[in-house]
Design a protein around this motif. Structure first.
Motif, PDB file in Angstrom:
ATOM      1  N   ALA A 204       0.831  -1.213   0.000  1.00  0.00           N
ATOM      2  CA  ALA A 204       0.000   0.000   0.000  1.00  0.00           C
ATOM      3  C   ALA A 204       0.861   1.256   0.000  1.00  0.00           C
ATOM      4  O   ALA A 204       0.559   2.236  -0.694  1.00  0.00           O
ATOM      5  N   LEU A 205       1.948   1.222   0.780  1.00  0.00           N
ATOM      6  CA  LEU A 205       2.867   2.369   0.787  1.00  0.00           C
ATOM      7  C   LEU A 205       3.481   2.576  -0.596  1.00  0.00           C
ATOM      8  O   LEU A 205       3.563   3.702  -1.096  1.00  0.00           O
ATOM      9  N   GLU A 206       3.901   1.469  -1.226  1.00  0.00           N
ATOM     10  CA  GLU A 206       4.503   1.603  -2.554  1.00  0.00           C
ATOM     11  C   GLU A 206       3.468   2.052  -3.578  1.00  0.00           C
ATOM     12  O   GLU A 206       3.777   2.825  -4.487  1.00  0.00           O
ATOM     13  N   ALA A 207       2.231   1.591  -3.434  1.00  0.00           N
ATOM     14  CA  ALA A 207       1.176   2.025  -4.356  1.00  0.00           C
ATOM     15  C   ALA A 207       0.954   3.527  -4.257  1.00  0.00           C
ATOM     16  O   ALA A 207       0.697   4.203  -5.265  1.00  0.00           O
ATOM     17  N   GLY A 208       1.036   4.063  -3.040  1.00  0.00           N
ATOM     18  CA  GLY A 208       0.896   5.506  -2.877  1.00  0.00           C
ATOM     19  C   GLY A 208       2.012   6.263  -3.566  1.00  0.00           C
ATOM     20  O   GLY A 208       1.776   7.288  -4.224  1.00  0.00           O
ATOM     21  N   VAL A 209       3.245   5.758  -3.420  1.00  0.00           N
ATOM     22  CA  VAL A 209       4.383   6.392  -4.102  1.00  0.00           C
ATOM     23  C   VAL A 209       4.215   6.282  -5.618  1.00  0.00           C
ATOM     24  O   VAL A 209       4.508   7.219  -6.369  1.00  0.00           O
ATOM     25  N   LEU A 210       3.730   5.121  -6.088  1.00  0.00           N
ATOM     26  CA  LEU A 210       3.488   4.937  -7.524  1.00  0.00           C
ATOM     27  C   LEU A 210       2.454   5.930  -8.036  1.00  0.00           C
ATOM     28  O   LEU A 210       2.604   6.486  -9.131  1.00  0.00           O
ATOM     29  N   ALA A 211       1.399   6.159  -7.267  1.00  0.00           N
ATOM     30  CA  ALA A 211       0.367   7.118  -7.685  1.00  0.00           C
ATOM     31  C   ALA A 211       0.943   8.522  -7.815  1.00  0.00           C
ATOM     32  O   ALA A 211       0.654   9.245  -8.776  1.00  0.00           O
ATOM     33  N   VAL A 212       1.788   8.912  -6.849  1.00  0.00           N
ATOM     34  CA  VAL A 212       2.437  10.229  -6.921  1.00  0.00           C
ATOM     35  C   VAL A 212       3.360  10.300  -8.135  1.00  0.00           C
ATOM     36  O   VAL A 212       3.385  11.291  -8.872  1.00  0.00           O
ATOM     37  N   SER A 213       4.124   9.221  -8.355  1.00  0.00           N
ATOM     38  CA  SER A 213       5.032   9.174  -9.512  1.00  0.00           C
ATOM     39  C   SER A 213       4.253   9.250 -10.824  1.00  0.00           C
ATOM     40  O   SER A 213       4.660   9.943 -11.765  1.00  0.00           O
ATOM     41  N   SER A 214       3.116   8.568 -10.910  1.00  0.00           N
ATOM     42  CA  SER A 214       2.304   8.574 -12.136  1.00  0.00           C
ATOM     43  C   SER A 214       1.713   9.957 -12.394  1.00  0.00           C
ATOM     44  O   SER A 214       1.669  10.420 -13.546  1.00  0.00           O
ATOM     45  N   ALA A 215       1.279  10.616 -11.320  1.00  0.00           N
ATOM     46  CA  ALA A 215       0.756  11.977 -11.481  1.00  0.00           C
ATOM     47  C   ALA A 215       1.855  12.926 -11.963  1.00  0.00           C
ATOM     48  O   ALA A 215       1.626  13.791 -12.808  1.00  0.00           O
ATOM     49  N   ASP A 216       3.060  12.736 -11.421  1.00  0.00           N
ATOM     50  CA  ASP A 216       4.191  13.566 -11.849  1.00  0.00           C
ATOM     51  C   ASP A 216       4.532  13.297 -13.312  1.00  0.00           C
ATOM     52  O   ASP A 216       4.836  14.236 -14.073  1.00  0.00           O
ATOM     53  N   LEU A 217       4.477  12.034 -13.717  1.00  0.00           N
ATOM     54  CA  LEU A 217       4.765  11.687 -15.116  1.00  0.00           C
ATOM     55  C   LEU A 217       3.739  12.324 -16.046  1.00  0.00           C
ATOM     56  O   LEU A 217       4.088  12.863 -17.108  1.00  0.00           O
ATOM     57  N   ALA A 218       2.465  12.263 -15.646  1.00  0.00           N
ATOM     58  CA  ALA A 218       1.413  12.889 -16.447  1.00  0.00           C
ATOM     59  C   ALA A 218       1.610  14.403 -16.517  1.00  0.00           C
ATOM     60  O   ALA A 218       1.378  15.023 -17.561  1.00  0.00           O
ATOM     61  N   ARG A 219       2.050  14.992 -15.406  1.00  0.00           N
ATOM     62  CA  ARG A 219       2.311  16.442 -15.392  1.00  0.00           C
ATOM     63  C   ARG A 219       3.428  16.793 -16.364  1.00  0.00           C
ATOM     64  O   ARG A 219       3.345  17.779 -17.119  1.00  0.00           O
ATOM     65  N   ARG A 220       4.491  16.009 -16.365  1.00  0.00           N
ATOM     66  CA  ARG A 220       5.621  16.273 -17.267  1.00  0.00           C
ATOM     67  C   ARG A 220       5.196  16.135 -18.736  1.00  0.00           C
ATOM     68  O   ARG A 220       5.608  16.919 -19.579  1.00  0.00           O
ATOM     69  N   ALA A 221       4.384  15.115 -19.026  1.00  0.00           N
ATOM     70  CA  ALA A 221       3.893  14.948 -20.401  1.00  0.00           C
ATOM     71  C   ALA A 221       3.012  16.128 -20.801  1.00  0.00           C
ATOM     72  O   ALA A 221       3.076  16.614 -21.928  1.00  0.00           O
TER      73      ALA A 221
ATOM     74  N   ARG B 140      -0.331  17.111 -28.941  1.00  0.00           N
ATOM     75  CA  ARG B 140      -1.660  16.515 -28.937  1.00  0.00           C
ATOM     76  C   ARG B 140      -1.846  15.508 -27.801  1.00  0.00           C
ATOM     77  O   ARG B 140      -2.952  15.283 -27.343  1.00  0.00           O
ATOM     78  N   GLY B 141      -0.751  14.884 -27.355  1.00  0.00           N
ATOM     79  CA  GLY B 141      -0.874  13.851 -26.344  1.00  0.00           C
ATOM     80  C   GLY B 141      -0.607  14.334 -24.934  1.00  0.00           C
ATOM     81  O   GLY B 141      -0.273  13.529 -24.059  1.00  0.00           O
ATOM     82  N   ARG B 142      -0.774  15.620 -24.682  1.00  0.00           N
ATOM     83  CA  ARG B 142      -0.393  16.147 -23.370  1.00  0.00           C
ATOM     84  C   ARG B 142      -1.296  15.627 -22.241  1.00  0.00           C
ATOM     85  O   ARG B 142      -0.917  15.697 -21.081  1.00  0.00           O
ATOM     86  N   TRP B 143      -2.495  15.121 -22.579  1.00  0.00           N
ATOM     87  CA  TRP B 143      -3.376  14.573 -21.542  1.00  0.00           C
ATOM     88  C   TRP B 143      -3.403  13.050 -21.574  1.00  0.00           C
ATOM     89  O   TRP B 143      -4.176  12.426 -20.845  1.00  0.00           O
ATOM     90  N   ALA B 144      -2.573  12.438 -22.379  1.00  0.00           N
ATOM     91  CA  ALA B 144      -2.689  10.993 -22.614  1.00  0.00           C
ATOM     92  C   ALA B 144      -2.397  10.157 -21.378  1.00  0.00           C
ATOM     93  O   ALA B 144      -2.919   9.041 -21.244  1.00  0.00           O
ATOM     94  N   LEU B 145      -1.565  10.634 -20.473  1.00  0.00           N
ATOM     95  CA  LEU B 145      -1.208   9.847 -19.300  1.00  0.00           C
ATOM     96  C   LEU B 145      -2.133  10.086 -18.100  1.00  0.00           C
ATOM     97  O   LEU B 145      -1.929   9.488 -17.044  1.00  0.00           O
ATOM     98  N   VAL B 146      -3.123  10.953 -18.268  1.00  0.00           N
ATOM     99  CA  VAL B 146      -4.063  11.202 -17.165  1.00  0.00           C
ATOM    100  C   VAL B 146      -4.811   9.927 -16.769  1.00  0.00           C
ATOM    101  O   VAL B 146      -4.970   9.653 -15.562  1.00  0.00           O
ATOM    102  N   PRO B 147      -5.294   9.095 -17.713  1.00  0.00           N
ATOM    103  CA  PRO B 147      -5.961   7.842 -17.297  1.00  0.00           C
ATOM    104  C   PRO B 147      -5.045   6.937 -16.473  1.00  0.00           C
ATOM    105  O   PRO B 147      -5.499   6.297 -15.514  1.00  0.00           O
ATOM    106  N   TYR B 148      -3.759   6.889 -16.839  1.00  0.00           N
ATOM    107  CA  TYR B 148      -2.810   6.065 -16.077  1.00  0.00           C
ATOM    108  C   TYR B 148      -2.658   6.594 -14.656  1.00  0.00           C
ATOM    109  O   TYR B 148      -2.685   5.829 -13.679  1.00  0.00           O
ATOM    110  N   ALA B 149      -2.531   7.917 -14.522  1.00  0.00           N
ATOM    111  CA  ALA B 149      -2.406   8.517 -13.199  1.00  0.00           C
ATOM    112  C   ALA B 149      -3.671   8.263 -12.370  1.00  0.00           C
ATOM    113  O   ALA B 149      -3.591   7.968 -11.163  1.00  0.00           O
ATOM    114  N   ALA B 150      -4.841   8.363 -13.013  1.00  0.00           N
ATOM    115  CA  ALA B 150      -6.099   8.141 -12.303  1.00  0.00           C
ATOM    116  C   ALA B 150      -6.219   6.687 -11.841  1.00  0.00           C
ATOM    117  O   ALA B 150      -6.661   6.407 -10.711  1.00  0.00           O
ATOM    118  N   TRP B 151      -5.816   5.747 -12.696  1.00  0.00           N
ATOM    119  CA  TRP B 151      -5.928   4.341 -12.341  1.00  0.00           C
ATOM    120  C   TRP B 151      -4.973   3.975 -11.197  1.00  0.00           C
ATOM    121  O   TRP B 151      -5.338   3.220 -10.289  1.00  0.00           O
TER     122      TRP B 151
END
Length: 475
Positions: free
Chosen positions: A425-442, A448-459
C-alpha cells in the motif's frame, strides 16, 4: 552578387522588402541580401519575433499584416524589390482562395507603390499534371504575380536540403526513425533537390534581373534522384544501415501524409503539400536563370554535401532509441508484473477484500491499454522535447519514467510474492504520486498527447486506494 549580362550599366542594390522573414527561407535570405549590399526591410505580424535574429539590428522591421492593404502599402513604400514568401501550409479553410487573394492584394499594393520587381518562391511541377490543392495553389499564386503590372521572377524548387527546411526534416526523420518501411510506389518518381545555399543564391540573384524579365524559372541542384534514392543516400552519408523499403500501390497521399505526421515531427497538415508534390516527377526543364545570374562560385552543391552541411547544425534525433528502450522497458515491466500476479493463490483468496474490489478479469483489460499508453505517450513526449531543444526536460522525463516503471513492477512483487499488503500500500501511494508527476511532465511538454497519461495517473490513484483498503482490512 552576379550582375546580369543584359546591361552594361553597373547594378546598384537598393531597398528590398522581405515578407516571411520569420520563416525558414526568409530568415536565411535576409543576411544574404544584406551581404549583397541591399537595404532590407522586413514585414512581420510580430516585430518581437524578429528582434532575436542576429541581423535584426541591420534591418528595418515593419509590423503589419499581408492581409491589410494599408499595411502593405506602408511596407512597400520606397521599395525597389519585394520578396513574396508567404504560403499557407495548413489545411484550414479555402486555402486556394485565401492564397490567391493575398497574392492579388500584394501585387496591387506593389504596383501602387512603384515597386520594380517581385520575387516569389514556388514549387517545381510538371506541366499539365493534376496537381494537389497545395501545389496547384502555389502555381496559381505565381501566375497571379506574373499577370500583375510589376515584373515578377517566379522561382520553382522541389525539395530544399537544409536544417530547418520542412521537406528536409521529413526526409531526415523518415530515414533515421525507420530502418524498414512500407512506402508508396511513387517514391520512385524522379526529383531534383536543391541545397538551401544554392536556392538562396538564385533568390538573391533574381532581385537584379533586367526589368523586362517576367517569367518562371526552374531551380535545382546538380543531381536527379528518386525519393527512395535520397533516403538511401541520406542513410549512407550519416553512417546508417541501408533502409529496407517495400513498395505498395495502395498508400494514397492522404494516408501517407498522416503516416508522416505520426512518424516524424512534421504535422500531417504540413506534410500534405510535401507528399502531394512527390506524386509527380519534379525535374528542371530549363536552366535559364543560370545564365542570367550565374552559378554559385563553388558550383551547385551535390546531394551528399548538402546533407552533410544540413546535419552540422541539426539536433540529434533519438526517437528510434527511445522507441526501442521505452517499449522494451514497458514490456519488461508488464511481463514481470504479470508473472508475479497470482489471483488464484490460496493466500489471495483468504484476504478480506472491499466490496468495491473489481473482478480479477478487469485488471488485465485495464492494464493492457494503459501499458500501451505509457509507451506511446512517453515516446511522443521525449520526441517533442528533444525536437524543441528541451534536452534537460527530456532527461528528467526519462528518469521519472524509469522510476515509475520500477515502482509499477515492484508493487506486483511486494503484494503477490512477498505478500506484504501494508508495504504494498505504501509503494502504491508512491506509484500514484510518480504517475501523477509523469502525467504532469507529459502535459508540460505540450502537443496533442499532453493529456494521454491522465488515465494512467487516475488508475494508479485508484489502485493505491484499493491497496490501502486491503492492507487495513488484513492487518
Amino acid at each position: 552578387m552576379t550582375t546580369s549580362t543584359a546591361t552594361s550599366t553597373p547594378f546598384v542594390p537598393g531597398t528590398v522588402l522581405v515578407t516571411g522573414a520569420t520563416g525558414y527561407i526568409g530568415g536565411l535570405l535576409v543576411p544574404r541580401l544584406l551581404d549583397a549590399g541591399w537595404r532590407v526591410r522586413a514585414l512581420t505580424r510580430s516585430a518581437e519575433r524578429l528582434r532575436s535574429a542576429e541581423w535584426a539590428d541591420r534591418v528595418e522591421i515593419v509590423e503589419g499584416d499581408v492581409t491589410s492593404g494599408s499595411d502593405l502599402r506602408a511596407a512597400l513604400s520606397g521599395v525597389d524589390v519585394a520578396y513574396y514568401l508567404v504560403h499557407s501550409m495548413d489545411g484550414g479553410g479555402d486555402l486556394a482562395r485565401r492564397d490567391r487573394e493575398l497574392a492579388e492584394g500584394f501585387a496591387t499594393a506593389a504596383a501602387d507603390e512603384g515597386v520594380s520587381r517581385i520575387v516569389y518562391l514556388g514549387g517545381l511541377h510538371p506541366e499539365g499534371a493534376d496537381l494537389s490543392v497545395h501545389l496547384a495553389s502555389r502555381v496559381e499564386v505565381g501566375q497571379v504575380l506574373l499577370d500583375a503590372p510589376v515584373p515578377a521572377a517566379v522561382l520553382q524548387a522541389a525539395v530544399v536540403l537544409g536544417d530547418g527546411s520542412v521537406s528536409f526534416d521529413m526526409l531526415r526523420h523518415l530515414t533515421e526513425r525507420l530502418p524498414a518501411m512500407v512506402a508508396p510506389q511513387w517514391l520512385r518518381n524522379r526529383i531534383q533537390p536543391i541545397a538551401v545555399d544554392d536556392a538562396l543564391h538564385y533568390l538573391v540573384g533574381a532581385a537584379g534581373l533586367p526589368a523586362e524579365v517576367n517569367r518562371t524559372f526552374d531551380i535545382g541542384g546538380p543531381e536527379v534522384l528518386t525519393y527512395e534514392e535520397m533516403i538511401q543516400r541520406f542513410a549512407a552519408v550519416n553512417g546508417l544501415h541501408r533502409r529496407l523499403i517495400v513498395g505498395v500501390p495502395v498508400l494514397t497521399p492522404w494516408l501517407a501524409s498522416h503516416w508522416v505526421g505520426i512518424i516524424t515531427p512534421v504535422a500531417a497538415d504540413v506534410a500534405k503539400p510535401l507528399v502531394g508534390s512527390l506524386v509527380h516527377e519534379v525535374v528542371r526543364r530549363e536552366q535559364d536563370l543560370d545564365e542570367l545570374v550565374g552559378l554559385p562560385a563553388h558550383g551547385l552543391i551535390g546531394f551528399d554535401d548538402a546533407v552533410r552541411r544540413a546535419m552540422r547544425t541539426a539536433r540529434p534525433d533519438h526517437v528510434l532509441r527511445d522507441v526501442l528502450t521505452v517499449t522494451a522497458a514497458t514490456i519488461a515491466s508488464a511481463a514481470t508484473g504479470g508473472v508475479a500476479t497470482q489471483p488464484d493463490s490460496r493466500w489471495y483468496r483468504s484476504l478480506d477484500l472491499p466490496s468495491w474490489q473489481p473482478p480479477p478479469l478487469a485488471f488485465p483489460l485495464v492494464w493492457t491499454p494503459l501499458y500501451a499508453d505509457i509507451a506511446a505517450s512517453s515516446v511522443a513526449t521525449l520526441s517533442r522535447l528533444e525536437a524543441e531543444g528541451r534536452g534537460d526536460e527530456a532527461a528528467a522525463y526519462r528518469r521519472a519514467l524509469w522510476v515509475n516503471l520500477v515502482l509499477n513492477t515492484g508493487w506486483s512483487v511486494v503484494f503477490w510474492r512477498v505478500r506484504r499488503p501494508t508495504l504494498a500500500a505504501l509503494e502504491a501511494g508512491v506509484l500514484a504520486v510518480s504517475s501523477a508527476d509523469l502525467a504532469r511532465r507529459a502535459g508540460a511538454a505540450g502537443g496533442r498527447g499532453r493529456w494521454a497519461l491522465v488515465p494512467y495517473a487516475a488508475w494508479t490513484a485508484f489502485a493505491a486506494a484499493l491497496s490501502t483498503a486491503i492492507a487495513r482490512r488484513n492487518r
